[in-house]
Design an enzyme around this catalytic site. Sequence first.
Site, PDB file in Angstrom:
ATOM      1  N   GLN A   1       0.841  -1.201   0.000  1.00 50.21           N
ATOM      2  CA  GLN A   1       0.000   0.000   0.000  1.00 50.21           C
ATOM      3  C   GLN A   1       0.871   1.244   0.000  1.00 50.21           C
ATOM      4  O   GLN A   1       2.080   1.167   0.180  1.00 50.21           O
ATOM      5  CB  GLN A   1      -0.916  -0.022   1.240  1.00 50.21           C
ATOM      6  CG  GLN A   1      -0.171  -0.343   2.532  1.00 50.21           C
ATOM      7  CD  GLN A   1      -1.017  -1.038   3.589  1.00 50.21           C
ATOM      8  OE1 GLN A   1      -2.230  -1.110   3.498  1.00 50.21           O
ATOM      9  NE2 GLN A   1      -0.360  -1.553   4.618  1.00 50.21           N
TER      10      GLN A   1
ATOM     11  N   HIS B   1      -8.052   3.153  19.868  1.00 46.32           N
ATOM     12  CA  HIS B   1      -7.198   2.157  20.530  1.00 46.32           C
ATOM     13  C   HIS B   1      -7.713   1.754  21.913  1.00 46.32           C
ATOM     14  O   HIS B   1      -7.602   0.600  22.295  1.00 46.32           O
ATOM     15  CB  HIS B   1      -5.744   2.651  20.568  1.00 46.32           C
ATOM     16  CG  HIS B   1      -5.140   2.686  19.195  1.00 46.32           C
ATOM     17  ND1 HIS B   1      -4.498   3.783  18.676  1.00 46.32           N
ATOM     18  CD2 HIS B   1      -5.138   1.755  18.202  1.00 46.32           C
ATOM     19  CE1 HIS B   1      -4.105   3.522  17.435  1.00 46.32           C
ATOM     20  NE2 HIS B   1      -4.496   2.311  17.120  1.00 46.32           N
TER      21      HIS B   1
ATOM     22  N   ASP C   1       0.701  -0.019  13.689  1.00 45.85           N
ATOM     23  CA  ASP C   1       1.129   1.238  14.316  1.00 45.85           C
ATOM     24  C   ASP C   1       1.464   1.057  15.790  1.00 45.85           C
ATOM     25  O   ASP C   1       2.111   1.912  16.403  1.00 45.85           O
ATOM     26  CB  ASP C   1       0.050   2.317  14.125  1.00 45.85           C
ATOM     27  CG  ASP C   1      -1.321   1.819  14.560  1.00 45.85           C
ATOM     28  OD1 ASP C   1      -1.541   1.666  15.767  1.00 45.85           O
ATOM     29  OD2 ASP C   1      -2.175   1.565  13.674  1.00 45.85           O
TER      30      ASP C   1
ATOM     31  N   GLU D   1       1.545  -8.237  11.709  1.00 47.84           N
ATOM     32  CA  GLU D   1       1.311  -7.160  10.733  1.00 47.84           C
ATOM     33  C   GLU D   1       1.960  -7.551   9.415  1.00 47.84           C
ATOM     34  O   GLU D   1       3.112  -7.965   9.383  1.00 47.84           O
ATOM     35  CB  GLU D   1       1.907  -5.848  11.287  1.00 47.84           C
ATOM     36  CG  GLU D   1       2.076  -4.723  10.282  1.00 47.84           C
ATOM     37  CD  GLU D   1       0.776  -4.210   9.676  1.00 47.84           C
ATOM     38  OE1 GLU D   1      -0.164  -3.909  10.425  1.00 47.84           O
ATOM     39  OE2 GLU D   1       0.705  -4.110   8.429  1.00 47.84           O
TER      40      GLU D   1
ATOM     41  N   GLY E   1      -1.478 -12.161   8.313  1.00 49.58           N
ATOM     42  CA  GLY E   1      -2.246 -12.644   9.463  1.00 49.58           C
ATOM     43  C   GLY E   1      -3.037 -13.913   9.161  1.00 49.58           C
ATOM     44  O   GLY E   1      -3.198 -14.788  10.022  1.00 49.58           O
TER      45      GLY E   1
ATOM     46  N   ASP F   1      -7.371  -5.454  13.903  1.00 51.54           N
ATOM     47  CA  ASP F   1      -7.164  -4.007  13.777  1.00 51.54           C
ATOM     48  C   ASP F   1      -6.777  -3.736  12.322  1.00 51.54           C
ATOM     49  O   ASP F   1      -5.622  -3.529  11.994  1.00 51.54           O
ATOM     50  CB  ASP F   1      -6.055  -3.588  14.750  1.00 51.54           C
ATOM     51  CG  ASP F   1      -5.811  -2.091  14.743  1.00 51.54           C
ATOM     52  OD1 ASP F   1      -6.514  -1.370  14.009  1.00 51.54           O
ATOM     53  OD2 ASP F   1      -4.910  -1.652  15.468  1.00 51.54           O
TER      54      ASP F   1
ATOM     55  N   THR G   1      -7.528  -2.251   8.137  1.00 47.23           N
ATOM     56  CA  THR G   1      -7.989  -1.121   7.331  1.00 47.23           C
ATOM     57  C   THR G   1      -9.413  -1.430   6.851  1.00 47.23           C
ATOM     58  O   THR G   1      -9.994  -2.456   7.226  1.00 47.23           O
ATOM     59  CB  THR G   1      -7.089  -0.944   6.091  1.00 47.23           C
ATOM     60  OG1 THR G   1      -7.160  -2.154   5.328  1.00 47.23           O
ATOM     61  CG2 THR G   1      -5.635  -0.698   6.476  1.00 47.23           C
TER      62      THR G   1
ATOM     63  N   PRO H   1      -4.846  -5.570   1.195  1.00 43.90           N
ATOM     64  CA  PRO H   1      -4.481  -6.769   1.946  1.00 43.90           C
ATOM     65  C   PRO H   1      -5.502  -7.161   3.022  1.00 43.90           C
ATOM     66  O   PRO H   1      -5.457  -8.279   3.545  1.00 43.90           O
ATOM     67  CB  PRO H   1      -3.126  -6.410   2.572  1.00 43.90           C
ATOM     68  CG  PRO H   1      -3.009  -4.926   2.493  1.00 43.90           C
ATOM     69  CD  PRO H   1      -3.869  -4.483   1.352  1.00 43.90           C
TER      70      PRO H   1
HETATM   71  N1  AG3 Z   1      -7.814   0.970  11.320  1.00 46.07           N
HETATM   72  C1  AG3 Z   1      -9.126   1.360  10.848  1.00 46.07           C
HETATM   73  C2  AG3 Z   1      -9.092   2.494   9.889  1.00 46.07           C
HETATM   74  C3  AG3 Z   1     -10.269   2.625   9.010  1.00 46.07           C
HETATM   75  C4  AG3 Z   1     -10.420   4.024   8.560  1.00 46.07           C
HETATM   76  N2  AG3 Z   1     -11.106   4.120   7.337  1.00 46.07           N
HETATM   77  C5  AG3 Z   1     -11.080   5.228   6.559  1.00 46.07           C
HETATM   78  N3  AG3 Z   1     -10.448   6.295   6.946  1.00 46.07           N
HETATM   79  N4  AG3 Z   1     -11.710   5.210   5.427  1.00 46.07           N
HETATM   80  C6  AG3 Z   1      -7.038   1.923  12.007  1.00 46.07           C
HETATM   81  C7  AG3 Z   1      -5.737   1.406  12.515  1.00 46.07           C
HETATM   82  C8  AG3 Z   1      -5.380   2.002  13.820  1.00 46.07           C
HETATM   83  N5  AG3 Z   1      -4.533   1.134  14.579  1.00 46.07           N
END
Ligand code: AG3
Length: 281
Positions: free
Chosen positions: A31, A62, A86, A106, A138, A155, A157, A162
Site C-alpha cells: 500500500q 485504541h 502502528d 502485521e 495474518g 485491527d 484497514t 491486503p
Molecule cells: N484501522 C481502521 C481504519 C479505518 C479508517 N477508514 C477510513 N479512513 N476510510 C485503524 C488502525 C489504527 N490502529
Amino acid sequence: MELWYTEKHTEGRGITIKAKGTLYQEKSEYQEMTVLDTEDFGNVMLLDGLVMLTQKDEFVYHEMITHIPLYSHPNPKKVLIIGGGDGGTLREVVRHQSVEKAVLVEIDDVVIETAKKYFPEVAEGFISPKGEVRVEDGIKYIKESNEKFDLIIIDSTDPIGPAVGLFHQEFYQLCYDRLNDGGMLVAQSESPFIPHMQQVIKDMYGNLGNVFPSVNMYLAFIPTYPSGLWSFACASKKYHPVNDFQESAYNSDNLSFKYYNKDVHKAAFVLPNFVRELFEK
Ligand code: AG3
C-alpha cells in the site's frame, strides 16, 4: 498558500484537514504510506489516501478496540492482534495486569517503521516485553500456528487491499478455532452512517454470526473517520460484553483512560434505531 488534505468518504462528502506539509511518503509492497503534518490533528497516517490514525484522536479507537473485550473476559492472558502495525492497540493491551503475552501480526513492515518514527507515543507498545511482533500475513499465521488465545483483535484497514480476507467467514472460523473456550474476537467494523460501509457491516456481522454464538456491535466517536460514528464487532464464545463486565479487574488495574470508562463500556452497546435496522432481515 493553504494546503488542505481531503479524504472522500462518498462521492458527495469527505473530511478535509489543513496540512502544514507531507512528512513522509512511500509505496510499500502492499500500500501507499503517507504521513501528514497537520494543524489540528498532529501527525496523520494515511494508507492509500485513507486516514488510519491521527495523533489527536487515536486514543478513542485504541482504547475502545482493547478495553471493551479485555474487561469483558474474566482472565485474558493471551492476546493476538491481526494488523495494528502502528502499535496503538498493543500499547493498550499490555497495560492490563492479566495479559501475559500479546502477539502482533502485521503484514507490512513499513507501517511498523513509520509508526516508530512519526508516532512514537503510539508505537510505545513495541517496547513492552509482553509483546511479540511478527511481520507476516495474518491469515497465513492463523492457518499455520497452533497457538491458542483468549482474545483476538482485528485491527484492520477498510476491506480493500491486503485486508479483504480479514472480513471473510473462513477467516472468522480460523480465529474461532484458535480461541480458548471463553475466547472473544473484536474487529473494527466501519461506519454505520456511510452507505457502502452499511453493506460491509451486514456481510461482516452475518459472517461472524455464522461462526460465533454471540455477536454484538458497539460504537465510538472518532472525529477523523468517515462520518465520525465508528463501530466495532465483539464476537464471543461465552462471555457477554455487558453482562460479564469485569468490574473488579477494572478497579484493581486502576488505569487512566481518555475515552473509556465503565459507563462508556455499557453505553457503547446501546444502538440507535437506524443502526439496529442494519441487522434486521
Ligand atoms: N484501522 C481502521 C481504519 C479505518 C479508517 N477508514 C477510513 N479512513 N476510510 C485503524 C488502525 C489504527 N490502529
